[in-house]
Design an enzyme around this catalytic site. Sequence first.
Site, PDB file in Angstrom:
ATOM      1  CG  ASP A   1      -0.341  -0.066   2.541  1.00  0.00           C
ATOM      2  OD1 ASP A   1       0.830  -0.474   2.619  1.00  0.00           O
ATOM      3  OD2 ASP A   1      -1.013   0.270   3.532  1.00  0.00           O
TER       4      ASP A   1
ATOM      5  CG  HIS B   1       0.015  -0.991   8.013  1.00  0.00           C
ATOM      6  ND1 HIS B   1      -0.733   0.172   7.916  1.00  0.00           N
ATOM      7  CD2 HIS B   1       0.379  -1.297   6.746  1.00  0.00           C
ATOM      8  CE1 HIS B   1      -0.820   0.536   6.660  1.00  0.00           C
ATOM      9  NE2 HIS B   1      -0.148  -0.324   5.917  1.00  0.00           N
ATOM     10  CG  HIS B   2       3.879  -2.784   6.534  1.00  0.00           C
ATOM     11  ND1 HIS B   2       3.378  -4.004   6.896  1.00  0.00           N
ATOM     12  CD2 HIS B   2       3.397  -2.530   5.283  1.00  0.00           C
ATOM     13  CE1 HIS B   2       2.624  -4.474   5.916  1.00  0.00           C
ATOM     14  NE2 HIS B   2       2.609  -3.614   4.935  1.00  0.00           N
TER      15      HIS B   2
ATOM     16  CG  ASP C   1      17.958 -31.740  -4.090  1.00  0.00           C
ATOM     17  OD1 ASP C   1      19.084 -31.223  -3.911  1.00  0.00           O
ATOM     18  OD2 ASP C   1      17.664 -32.862  -3.637  1.00  0.00           O
TER      19      ASP C   1
ATOM     20  CG  ASN D   1      22.375 -33.803  -4.892  1.00  0.00           C
ATOM     21  OD1 ASN D   1      21.546 -33.110  -4.301  1.00  0.00           O
ATOM     22  ND2 ASN D   1      23.545 -33.340  -5.275  1.00  0.00           N
TER      23      ASN D   1
ATOM     24  N   GLY E   1      19.019 -33.671  -1.021  1.00  0.00           N
ATOM     25  CA  GLY E   1      19.460 -32.953   0.167  1.00  0.00           C
ATOM     26  C   GLY E   1      20.565 -31.961  -0.073  1.00  0.00           C
TER      27      GLY E   1
ATOM     28  CD  GLU F   1      24.935 -26.841   2.986  1.00  0.00           C
ATOM     29  OE1 GLU F   1      24.590 -27.581   2.028  1.00  0.00           O
ATOM     30  OE2 GLU F   1      25.046 -25.611   2.877  1.00  0.00           O
TER      31      GLU F   1
END
Length: 557
Positions: free
Chosen positions: A29, A115-116, A440, A467, A469, A473
């Site tokens: 807005d 707001h916000h 993925d 693959n 996951g 990591e």
Amino acid sequence: MSTTYTIGRYLVDRLGELGIRHIFGVPGDYNLSFLDTIIEQPALEWVGNCNELNAAYAADGYARIHGIAALVTTFGVGELSAVNGIAGSRAEQVPVVKITGSPASKVAEEGRLVHHTLGDGEFNHFSKMYKEVTAAQTTLTAENATEEIDRVLRTCWYEKAPVYINLPVDIHGLPAKQPKEPLLKEDSAASANTISEMLETLIPVIEKAKSPVILADYQVSRFHGEEALKRFVEATGFPIATLSMGKGVFNEEHPQFIGVYSGKTSPDYLRNRIDHADCIISIGVKFTDSITSGFSQGFKEESVIHIAPKEVNYRNEVYSKIAMDESLKQLAGMLKKREEQSLNIIPVTEQQREEPFYVKDDQALTQKRFWEMIRLFIQKDDVVVADQGTSFFGAQTVPLKENVTYIGQPLWGSIGYTLPATLGAQLADLSRRNLLLIGDGAFQLTFQEISTMLRENLHPIIFVINNDGYTVERSIHGPEASYNDIKMWRYADIPAALGGNKNFKSYKTNTEGEFADALKDIAESPDVLRFVEVVTQKMDMPELLTTLGKIFAAQND
């Protein structure tokens, strides 16, 4: 359409003057009436995104192809959603104009609990946050608007960094005078004395060197120095390598190109050539951990001549205000071209000769075979976008054909960045084929923007490497840990679920034969979005990533 020339129109016209033709974002807005100003301009197209983070990523991708980009969000909730994308643009020197539609000036002055906001009457919390990730900031007022717009836009263009414009909802509709002078002005040139001193110092150093080499990186493309680099390389005859962040800034099919340097993980010839060079001409380079395999470069700093976008530095002697193009032009004009035989250059095209490739139809796809097939699939003039994971480290070793642009984010490294960035890159140049390579895990963060691609009738080719996951990591820590697992999706069904009708083709490939068939069909279907799910084993990863995972693990101890 209003007949009064306004502050909002002034801002839009200045963005158009910079060549911006698409503006990304999400309506709210506090920005809606400014969006009216955008859509009233026939030269501009509003591209609404699924969320503000994706809009920031899309703007970043657009800027990497087009040179500069802009996005608009609402105050607070919208701009904070976008801040990660803007931080990535700051880290990797991408010029993006971030515009925030905010509450009316009187509302802010009176500290109303609207707001916000955080409900504390303060309206500068979020602009303070943006001060940390942008090169210039402003809140527009009736008195300062046109001058401030010009100031921050010039900063964005010249410094190749994002900037922040806070546009209160009651300001953009106020009257303004049309610009009378061009926004951009010529940079002040370095003094003749500075250039002369630079040449007097460097020319003897370079000519004395027995094994000189050129090392280029991403700042070459940010500051539009590709042609100057090409002329310099060919004028000297020296071998040239890039780092992965600057992959593609030089034609990898050129006979002087010797590879993508990554410190101790580089191929032996390349590593020895760089680490044992007695003179390295470093052009637009920043050495970061992920592109140097944990700062494992083996050369000595005293052998490096640093040519930065706006200065030259050799052994702490700085020659300021010399643009990169000018430095390369002046040096190229003074250096004698070396004979090819004396430099013992082995180009990448000879280091990695293509062997005959035979598809084993029923053989399960592996990372190694996938990248071999992608290498054959990439064409001249493509845009290749590789997410920070198996995709980036796999694509890093794939030699690119002439005029291929490579987009990645190895410094900021925000996974999922590349899918919205592909949207931006494709809109920036509709004539070029865009290939997205994404894992993925990264895909699950930003997949919604496929719906925007479908709405805009774009035709990228999307490869999702499934693959199962977070493989990067897993390579660093916790290969079987539950926190590296993700929910398995029916990836190939997603374009249909997001509203695709006849404007896409989807494939799920488990074997070499299925993948080869998909690539063949993709080549025959250029007028639709192509989506390919590529299934590989959980711990199957590019060889480079296997090595880097151990390096990063040690670095984190």
